[in-house]
Design an enzyme around this catalytic site. Sequence first.
Site, PDB file in Angstrom:
ATOM      1  N   GLU A 159       0.848  -1.098   0.036  1.00 36.76           N
ATOM      2  CA  GLU A 159      -0.189   0.492  -0.492  1.00 36.76           C
ATOM      3  C   GLU A 159       1.076   1.709   0.058  1.00 36.76           C
ATOM      4  O   GLU A 159       1.009   1.969   0.675  1.00 36.76           O
ATOM      5  CB  GLU A 159      -0.975  -0.146   1.139  1.00 36.76           C
ATOM      6  CG  GLU A 159      -1.789  -1.089   1.299  1.00 36.76           C
ATOM      7  CD  GLU A 159      -2.828  -0.818   2.341  1.00 36.76           C
ATOM      8  OE1 GLU A 159      -4.041  -1.117   1.696  1.00 36.76           O
ATOM      9  OE2 GLU A 159      -2.666  -0.568   3.251  1.00 36.76           O
ATOM     10  N   GLU A 186      -6.478  -6.948  -1.662  1.00 35.89           N
ATOM     11  CA  GLU A 186      -6.257  -7.041  -0.273  1.00 35.89           C
ATOM     12  C   GLU A 186      -8.007  -6.953  -0.546  1.00 35.89           C
ATOM     13  O   GLU A 186      -8.516  -5.847  -0.907  1.00 35.89           O
ATOM     14  CB  GLU A 186      -5.898  -5.704   0.746  1.00 35.89           C
ATOM     15  CG  GLU A 186      -4.695  -6.253   0.878  1.00 35.89           C
ATOM     16  CD  GLU A 186      -4.382  -5.363   2.448  1.00 35.89           C
ATOM     17  OE1 GLU A 186      -4.807  -5.167   2.708  1.00 35.89           O
ATOM     18  OE2 GLU A 186      -2.713  -5.657   1.775  1.00 35.89           O
TER      19      GLU A 186
END
Length: 372
Positions: A153, A263
């Site tokens: 991320e 995710e």
Amino acid sequence: MALVSIAQAQNDFIAGADLSLLPYFETNGIVYKDHGRPGDAIMILKNHGINCVRLRLFTSTPRQARNDPYDYINNLAYTVPLAVRVKEAGLRLMIDFHYSDTWADPGHQATPAEWKMLAFPQLIERLRDYNSNCIAAFSSAGAMPDYVQVGNEITGGMLWPLGRLSGSDPENQWARFTQLMKSAIQGIKDAAGSQMPKIVVHIDRGGDWNTTKWFFDNLNRHDVPYDIIGESYYPFYHGPPANLIACITNTVQRYGRPVIIAETDLPRIYSTNIFNLPASTDGQVQFVSMLGRVMKSAPNNLGAGIFWWGAEYEWPNANEAGVGTRSMFDENGNVLPVADTLGQLATPVNARIGQTSPLQGFNDSRHHPFGP
């Protein structure tokens, strides 16, 4: 770096599960089951169609891992044996480099404690050596990854402050960040040789096309080599499914690379009903069905896969902020129907899923918060 072909994307849909804390939960007495029968969670999920396992990798020391296992245990010594289990089960493997002693995410990209005093040229070399040594360790154990995430991320960069993307000097920040990215990828190449895994670049903006465009336009401008674009998509953070559809469609069309949802998950209890998704196991099934339609409707069949995060969470005494309510296993350890729904997306018979509207059956309202 060669792009993944459209034909390969069509035939290689990833039905993935993040199982990074599996041995930790097993050590604490959790037993995983299939209809009441105890078994290996990896094999249980494989039997329900899951074909890839994602494992995060921290830089933590043995002392850090001992003192706070939940937040620091995912280091190389812990992860290599788990990777071997994944490979011995016949599943594909994704390694998710966090480049931190603990969790890295949009708000936390802390440089490892042992690297903090390094000047930038030294940090570049340390990152290359670290990646090379880690990949060599997986390879020597017979667990070469199929995919490697270079950072987790990393919308705001990584290895802060030197690799951070924020502030008043964007050109120099992007130059530093992309040097780190290239060094990390070169380290993987150094150790992988002819077994080079696919490189995934993962940001947290599955419902945000504008930021996705900003990030990958800059990444491409600096000639960072990668194969797959990864997006996190949690509806309680990233907005309604329509936002995801726009982001995935535009990303594929602009960059011509496969895109994965790296995710996602959804609570089965304690959540607000939104998009017609009940807080139940059936709501999880409906959610994955919708994600499947979104990904299989992507242009040129470049919607390449979905990873369910926290699939193994089962220990209510851990400081896990309710993630156990989003697991692929219930409070008694039994595998849930969401595993079948995700696993079925990887089978050819479901290739026709894209022929229906991705939002069929969903109320794409923007007026209600969604969260656990």
